[in-house]
Design a protein around this motif. Structure first.
Motif, short mmCIF file in Angstrom:
data_model
loop_
_atom_site.label_atom_id
_atom_site.label_comp_id
_atom_site.label_asym_id
_atom_site.label_seq_id
_atom_site.Cartn_x
_atom_site.Cartn_y
_atom_site.Cartn_z
N SER A 1 -89.74 -5.15 67.77
CA SER A 1 -88.81 -4.59 68.75
C SER A 1 -88.83 -3.06 68.76
CB SER A 1 -87.40 -5.10 68.47
OG SER A 1 -87.03 -4.71 67.17
N HIS A 2 -89.48 -2.48 67.77
CA HIS A 2 -89.48 -1.01 67.71
C HIS A 2 -90.81 -0.38 68.13
CE1 HIS A 2 -85.55 -1.28 66.02
NE2 HIS A 2 -85.97 -1.91 64.94
N LYS B 1 -90.59 2.03 71.07
CA LYS B 1 -89.97 3.31 70.72
C LYS B 1 -90.99 4.24 70.06
CE LYS B 1 -85.51 1.17 70.01
NZ LYS B 1 -85.38 0.01 69.15
N LEU C 1 -87.21 6.73 62.87
CA LEU C 1 -87.22 5.27 62.85
C LEU C 1 -86.52 4.75 61.60
CD1 LEU C 1 -88.43 2.78 64.39
CD2 LEU C 1 -90.25 2.85 62.71
N LYS D 1 -82.58 5.66 61.96
CA LYS D 1 -81.81 4.97 63.00
C LYS D 1 -81.93 3.46 62.91
CE LYS D 1 -81.40 8.43 66.63
NZ LYS D 1 -82.07 8.87 67.83
N HIS D 2 -83.10 2.96 62.51
CA HIS D 2 -83.31 1.51 62.58
C HIS D 2 -83.71 0.90 61.24
CE1 HIS D 2 -83.09 1.91 66.92
NE2 HIS D 2 -83.94 2.91 66.84
N HIS E 1 -86.37 0.86 59.69
CA HIS E 1 -87.70 0.29 59.65
C HIS E 1 -88.69 1.38 59.24
CE1 HIS E 1 -86.07 -3.24 61.41
NE2 HIS E 1 -87.25 -3.80 61.63
#
Lengths: 349, 303
Positions: free
Chosen positions: A22-23, A26, A36, A39-40, A42
Motif C-alpha cells: 500500500s505504500h 507513495k 516512510l 509516518k507509516h 515501514h
C-alpha cells in the motif's frame, strides 16, 4: 561478441512491513526512507531498481551497510519477495514461478555463497560440499566425486574429512565456494562472500574466484562494501545508496565520473593508477618519441615501463593503430588527482 | 441469586461466593468427572492395556535376567555412552552395591518404569517440540500448558488419573510422564528455534524442501539441546519414583513410602541413595554422550 542479458531486474521495490504494497505509490511519488519510517512505520528496502546483469560477467553491487545490497541479491533467488517489480532470468519470470519451480531454480540455476559461510557444523567438509548436489537428487557416491573435484579446485584437497570448526575462515569460505560451484549452476550469488576474511586471505580468494571465472564464465553477482574489491573483480559495478541505484558502469566510468558525492567519497582513497588505463586519458597527437603501450595498460604499469625505459612519453596503441601519445607528466597528474569533493567532510548513515 | 455473599463481606474478608453456590459448583464438577470416568474409564483402561502389558513384560524381563548379564549391560551402555572405563566401572560397582543391600528387584522395577517413561516422553515430546518450533501460535498455546504440567503439584493430577484408571502401573506412568515430558518438548523447540538463520537461508538457497531442511539441518543442529532435554527428562522421571509408588508403581519408591510411615531411617536412606546413584549414572553417561555428539564443534585446527 554480443552480450546477452542473463538477469533483468525491472522497477523493483521492496518495502518491509505488514502493508508494504500500500505504500509503493507513495514511494514512487517521492516519499523518502525517513518519512516512510516515521509516518507509516515501514522500512524502505529498495526503490526503483533497474539492472541488467550480463551473462558470463561479474556484476558487483556495492554500497555501505544498510544500503540494501544484501536485500537486492536475495531477490534474485527469491529468498526475499519483492513488493513490486519484475525479475527475469533467461527471460523466465522468477516471480511467476510456483514453489516447485522455484525450488528447482534454486537447485539447478543459482547457487549462493554467504558472508558468514553458513556451513553445516555437524558435517565434514566433503559432506558440506555435496549438500547442493544431494538436493539435486544425485546419489551420494557421484555427488562425492564431483564435490571432491571442486574441493581440489579451491585448494582443499586433503581436508575432506575435517569439520568446519577445524578450519580457518578462509578455508571455510573455500568450502562455501566449492559447495556453490559443485551444483554447476550458471548463476553464482555471492553475498559479501569475502568480507569476513582478513585482507591477505581476501585477496587470495579474489584470485581464486577470478581464476575460476576465466574458464567457467558464470554470471556472478557479487556484493561488497569494499571498493578495492569491487574494482578488482567487477566487470560492471552498480552502487546502491539508501535502496537506490546511484551509478552503474565499468570501474573506469565510476572512477572517472562519479555520479555524486557519495560515489566520490567512495573512490576518494582508491589507487587510481591501478584502476585507470592509458585509454581513458586525454591523448595528444601521436608523436614518434616514446614507448608504445596498449590502451589497456594501467597507469601504474605505464609509469613503471617509462621509468624502466628511461623515457617520458608513451605512444598509446590499440592493436596496430596509434591512438595518440601521453606524457609522464599527464600520467602522474591523472593518477594523483583527487576528486573535487575530497576536502569536504560528508557523513553517510 | 447474588454472586457474592454480602453478609460475609467486611473490610478484612474479601468478596466470596455464597456457600451453597460454591458447594454446587464443586459437586457439579466432581459429578461430571465421575460420570465421565464411569462411562469412559473402562475404554481408557482397554486403550492403555497394551502399554500395561509392555510395562509388565519389560519389568519381568529385567527381574528375571541373571544379574551378571544386567551388570554387563549396565557397564556396556555406560561405555558406549561415555567411552570411559572409570564411568563403566563406577556404574557396575554402584549396581553391585545396590544388589548387596538387597534392593535389586526394586531397582529393576524402577529402571523399567523410568526407561519406558523416558522413551515415551521422547517419542511424544520431540514431535510436539518440532510442531511448536514451526509456529509461534502453537508455541503460545503449548507453553502455558507445559508451565502447568511442571508446576501443578503432582498429587492434584493424581486424583483424576486414579479416578479414571485406578491404581497401578499405567496411571503411575502417566503421572511420571506429565511431570517429565515438558523439558524435552521445551528444549526441542528451543534447539530448533536457535538454529543459525544464515544456515537455514543457505539450505533454502540450495533448494531444500521442508523435510530436507528439518532432517538435514534443523534437527541435527538442535541435537545438543534436544539431548539436554532427554537428560532432564530422565532426571525428572527418576524424581517422580516415590510419588508414583503412592499409586501402586513398584520400585524403589515403595520402601521409601514404607520408611516414611514407619520412621525407618535406614530403609529410607538406602533406597533414596539408590535412586540418587541411578540418577548420577544416567546423568553422567548421557551428558558424556551429548558432549561427544558435538565434538565437531570444537575448533582444534590440528591433526
Amino acid at each position: 561478441m554480443v552480450s546477452k542479458v542473463k538477469i533483468k531486474i525491472n522497477d523493483l521495490y521492496k518495502i518491509f512491513g505488514p502493508k508494504g504494497e500500500s505504500h509503493v505509490e507513495k514511494v514512487k511519488s517521492g516519499m523518502g526512507k525517513p518519512e516512510l519510517l516515521e509516518k507509516h512505520s515501514h522500512v524502505l528496502g529498495l526503490q526503483n531498481i533497474n539492472l541488467d546483469i550480463i551473462e558470463g560477467k561479474i556484476q558487483v553491487i556495492m554500497g555501505l551497510s544498510g544500503s540494501g545490497k544484501s536485500t537486492l541479491i536475495r531477490h534474485i533467488n527469491r529468498l526475499i519477495e519483492p513488493t513490486a517489480g519484475q525479475i527475469f532470468i533467461d527471460d523466465t519470470d522468477v516471480l511467476a514461478m510456483s514453489d516447485e519451480e522455484l525450488m528447482n531454480f534454486r537447485r539447478f540455476k543459482a547457487s549462493m555463497v554467504f558472508q558468514k559461510f553458513a556451513l553445516l557444523p555437524h558435517r565434514t567438509v566433503l559432506a558440506n560440499t555435496i549438500y547442493g548436489l544431494t538436493m539435486q537428487g544425485l546419489e551420494v557416491k557421484e555427488a562425492e566425486e564431483r564435490a571432491a573435484h571442486w574441493l581440489k579446485r579451491v585448494g582443499l584437497e586433503g581436508f575432506e574429512d575435517r569439520y568446519p570448526a577445524q578450519l580457518s575462515g578462509g578455508m571455510q569460505q573455500r568450502v562455501g565456494l566449492a559447495r556453490a560451484l559443485a551444483t554447476d549452476a550458471d548463476i553464482l550469488l555471492m553475498d559479501e562472500a569475502f568480507s569476513a576474511l582478513d585482507p591477505l586471505i581476501r585477496s587470495d580468494m579474489q584470485e581464486i574466484l577470478l581464476e575460476l571465472q576465466e574458464e567457467l564464465h558464470k554470471t556472478i553477482v557479487f556484493i561488497t562494501h569494499d571498493l578495492d574489491e569491487a574494482l578488482r573483480i567487477g566487470d560492471d559495478i552498480a552502487i546502491l545508496r539508501d535502496g537506490r541505484l546511484v551509478q552503474q558502469g565499468s570501474s573506469q566510468d565510476i572512477v572517472l565520473n562519479p555520479a555524486d558525492d557519495y560515489v566520490g567519497d567512495f573512490i576518494k582513497d582508491i589507487n587510481r593508477a591501478r584502476v585507470l588505463t592509458l585509454g581513458t586519458l586525454p591523448l595528444k597527437k601521436a608523436s614518434t618519441k616514446g614507448i608504445a603501450l596498449s590502451n589497456n595498460t594501467s597507469l601504474e604499469n605505464a609509469m613503471k615501463a617509462l621509468v624502466d625505459a628511461k623515457k617520458d612519453s608513451v605512444i598509446v596503441v590499440k592493436g596496430d593503430k596509434k591512438l595518440g601519445s601521453v606524457s609522464m607528466h599527464d600520467i602522474v597528474h591523472a593518477a594523483t588527482r583527487s576528486s573535487e569533493t575530497a576536502g569536504e567532510a560528508v557523513t553517510y548513515r | 441469586m447474588s454472586l457474592i455473599d454480602w453478609n460475609k463481606l467486611t473490610i478484612t474478608e474479601p468478596p466470596v461466593l455464597p456457600r451453597e453456590l460454591l458447594r454446587n459448583f464443586k459437586k457439579g464438577l466432581d459429578g461430571t468427572f465421575r460420570d465421565f470416568s464411569r462411562s469412559y474409564g473402562e475404554a481408557l483402561e482397554d486403550f492403555f492395556n497394551p502399554l500395561l502389558m509392555f510395562l509388565k513384560w519389560f519389568q519381568d524381563l529385567l527381574v528375571s535376567t541373571p544379574w551378571p548379564i544386567i551388570l554387563l549391560i549396565i557397564g556396556g551402555l555406560s561405555w558406549v555412552g561415555s567411552r570411559s572405563w572409570k564411568m563403566s566401572l563406577g556404574a557396575i560397582l554402584a549396581f553391585v552395591a545396590i544388589g548387596w543391600m538387597d534392593m535389586w528387584e526394586d531397582t529393576m522395577a524402577t529402571l523399567a518404569i523410568v526407561s519406558v517413561a523416558t522413551l515415551l516422553c521422547i517419542a511424544i515430546g520431540i514431535p510436539i517440540g518440532i510442531w511448536m518450533s514451526r509456529s509461534d501460535r502453537v508455541q503460545r498455546i503449548i507453553t502455558p500448558v507445559l508451565d502447568v504440567m511442571q508446576t501443578i503439584p503432582s498429587f492434584v493430577y493424581l486424583i483424576p488419573v486414579v479416578m479414571l484408571l485406578g491404581i497401578g502401573k499405567v496411571p503411575g506412568l502417566l503421572a511420571v510422564m506429565i511431570y517429565a515430558s515438558p523439558p524435552i518438548i521445551r528444549l526441542t523447540n528451543l534447539g530448533i528455534r536457535l538454529v543459525d538463520a544464515e544456515v537455514l537461508e543457505a539450505a533454502d538457497a540450495f533448494g531444500s524442501n521442508y523435510r530436507q531442511k528439518l532432517f538435514q539441518v534443523q534437527i541435527p543442529l538442535a541435537l545438543p539441546n534436544i539431548f539436554a532435554g532427554v537428560n532432564q527428562t530422565i532426571m525428572m522421571s527418576l524424581s517422580m519414583v516415590v510419588i508414583a509408588a503412592m499409586i501402586g508403581v513398584p520400585g524403589l519408591g515403595v520402601p521409601v513410602l514404607r520408611a516414611v510411615s514407619n520412621q525407618y531411617l535406614a530403609l529410607g536412606l538406602m533406597n533414596g541413595l539408590a535412586i540418587v546413584a541411578i540418577a548420577i549414572i544416567f546423568d553422567r553417561v548421557s551428558q558424556a554422550y551429548g558432549k561427544r555428539l558435538q565434538k565437531h564443534r570444537e575448533g582444534d585446527h590440528g591433526v
